[in-house]
Design a protein around this motif. Sequence first.
Motif, PDB file in Angstrom:
ATOM      1  N   HIS A 259      -3.360  -1.539  -8.184  1.00  0.00           N
ATOM      2  CA  HIS A 259      -4.051  -0.244  -8.222  1.00  0.00           C
ATOM      3  C   HIS A 259      -3.511   0.714  -9.288  1.00  0.00           C
ATOM      4  O   HIS A 259      -2.463   0.472  -9.897  1.00  0.00           O
ATOM      5  CB  HIS A 259      -3.974   0.425  -6.849  1.00  0.00           C
TER       6      HIS A 259
ATOM      7  N   ASP B 138       2.669   1.033  -7.855  1.00  0.00           N
ATOM      8  CA  ASP B 138       3.995   0.965  -7.245  1.00  0.00           C
ATOM      9  C   ASP B 138       4.569  -0.427  -7.534  1.00  0.00           C
ATOM     10  O   ASP B 138       3.949  -1.228  -8.244  1.00  0.00           O
ATOM     11  CB  ASP B 138       3.912   1.259  -5.735  1.00  0.00           C
TER      12      ASP B 138
ATOM     13  N   ASP C 258      -3.194  -5.860  -4.108  1.00  0.00           N
ATOM     14  CA  ASP C 258      -2.668  -4.618  -3.521  1.00  0.00           C
ATOM     15  C   ASP C 258      -3.690  -3.474  -3.468  1.00  0.00           C
ATOM     16  O   ASP C 258      -3.293  -2.317  -3.314  1.00  0.00           O
ATOM     17  CB  ASP C 258      -1.402  -4.172  -4.277  1.00  0.00           C
TER      18      ASP C 258
ATOM     19  N   HIS D 109      -4.449  -3.841   2.663  1.00  0.00           N
ATOM     20  CA  HIS D 109      -5.029  -2.552   3.047  1.00  0.00           C
ATOM     21  C   HIS D 109      -6.379  -2.735   3.743  1.00  0.00           C
ATOM     22  O   HIS D 109      -6.961  -3.815   3.684  1.00  0.00           O
ATOM     23  CB  HIS D 109      -5.218  -1.675   1.806  1.00  0.00           C
TER      24      HIS D 109
HETATM   25 MN   LIG Z   1       0.701  -0.388  -3.500  1.00  0.00          MN
END
Ligand SMILES: [Mn+2]
Lengths: 197, 197
Positions: B8, B12, B74, B97
Amino acid sequence: MKELVFGHQNPDTDAIVAAKAYSYLQNKLGKDTEAVALGNPNEETKFVLAHFNEPAPRVISSAKAEVDAVMLVDHNEAQQSVSDLKDVTVTHVIDHHRIANFETAAPLYYHAEPVGCSSTIVYKEFESAGVEIPAKLAGLMLSAIISDTLLFKSPTTTKEDLKIGKQLAKIANVDYEKYGLEMLKAGTNLASKTEAE
Amino acid sequence: MKELVFGHQNPDTDAIVAAKAYSYLQNKLGKDTEAVALGNPNEETKFVLAHFNEPAPRVISSAKAEVDAVMLVDHNEAQQSVSDLKDVTVTHVIDHHRIANFETAAPLYYHAEPVGCSSTIVYKEFESAGVEIPAKLAGLMLSAIISDTLLFKSPTTTKEDLKIGKQLAKIANVDYEKYGLEMLKAGTNLASKTEAE
Ligand SMILES: [Mn+2]
Ligand SMILES: [Mn+2]
Ligand SMILES: [Mn+2]
Ligand SMILES: [Mn+2]
């Protein structure tokens, strides 16, 4: 907490069988699930269930009336699912279709692959969980793969469908070419049409 | 046909590492992929990449400019992804998610589980494909799990994250408690702040 497992509306053989197979696996893994359906079996599926002496699943019209959480097989799009899907939590999806009009509030287990049949993916779930497939269930899953792939001839058929189909035929001790033709014939309902004409 | 693999926006450690790990696996399986990113690594990820002597991925702002097909890790929500996601085909998703604002025109490979980190799921993909994880990549994947689970303490942490994290620590030959604290500290940037104050 009990969960219902079901395929799409106007169920085909894969929608009925993948629900039965995935529910069996989840129960073996300690969950409390019941395979149900969003409609009655079609002619082909009736032939399959009769052949393997398996009852038709109970038909539901609401999920929320019975449970808070459900597992979807062979579909994900809301308009193909139970009418009150938005009122329950989807915890698992096993599917081989595009993803559209599907949304969750929380993370979930979702296993989709671009293969010919949901039951092919359910087979892989059994494999990775190390759970044995009983002969009757193998026969049902083989039937779903034959149905979705038109005996391994549809353009959506993959090498994996064929390989897993053959393994299921071995477990079920079924001559898949002979059985497959009979089954597809039952689905077209040629036999009864010929009699009626 | 080359495909890009990315996590994304505002990446991160998991977004960067899961892309690198899944691209490595796909290439081992015969695909032509490149792990890229939708932004520069944050302080924590910079520490991780430096520790394992791994370059930062190339940053892209368009997918369609380079490829017709992509793999997402992710994330799945369009607003978190590359700006021209709708102009390319998503062939694979590895995520932990909820699913929302995600739609495809064709069937795809989608593997999501409600676990603490995408890299935990990528580990399972290596396992089922029978592909070995190199020590450096294991160190990166361990870092992603430590990051997402705050050293196995976040409420999203599952038994599987811990089990797989420990296995990765063994492959990478890393003392995960000691390394994990250093890594999380680098992320909060306490060291440099203290120096600056
Ligand atoms: Mn992430
Ligand atoms: Mn179907
Ligand atoms: Mn199907
Ligand atoms: Mn993550």
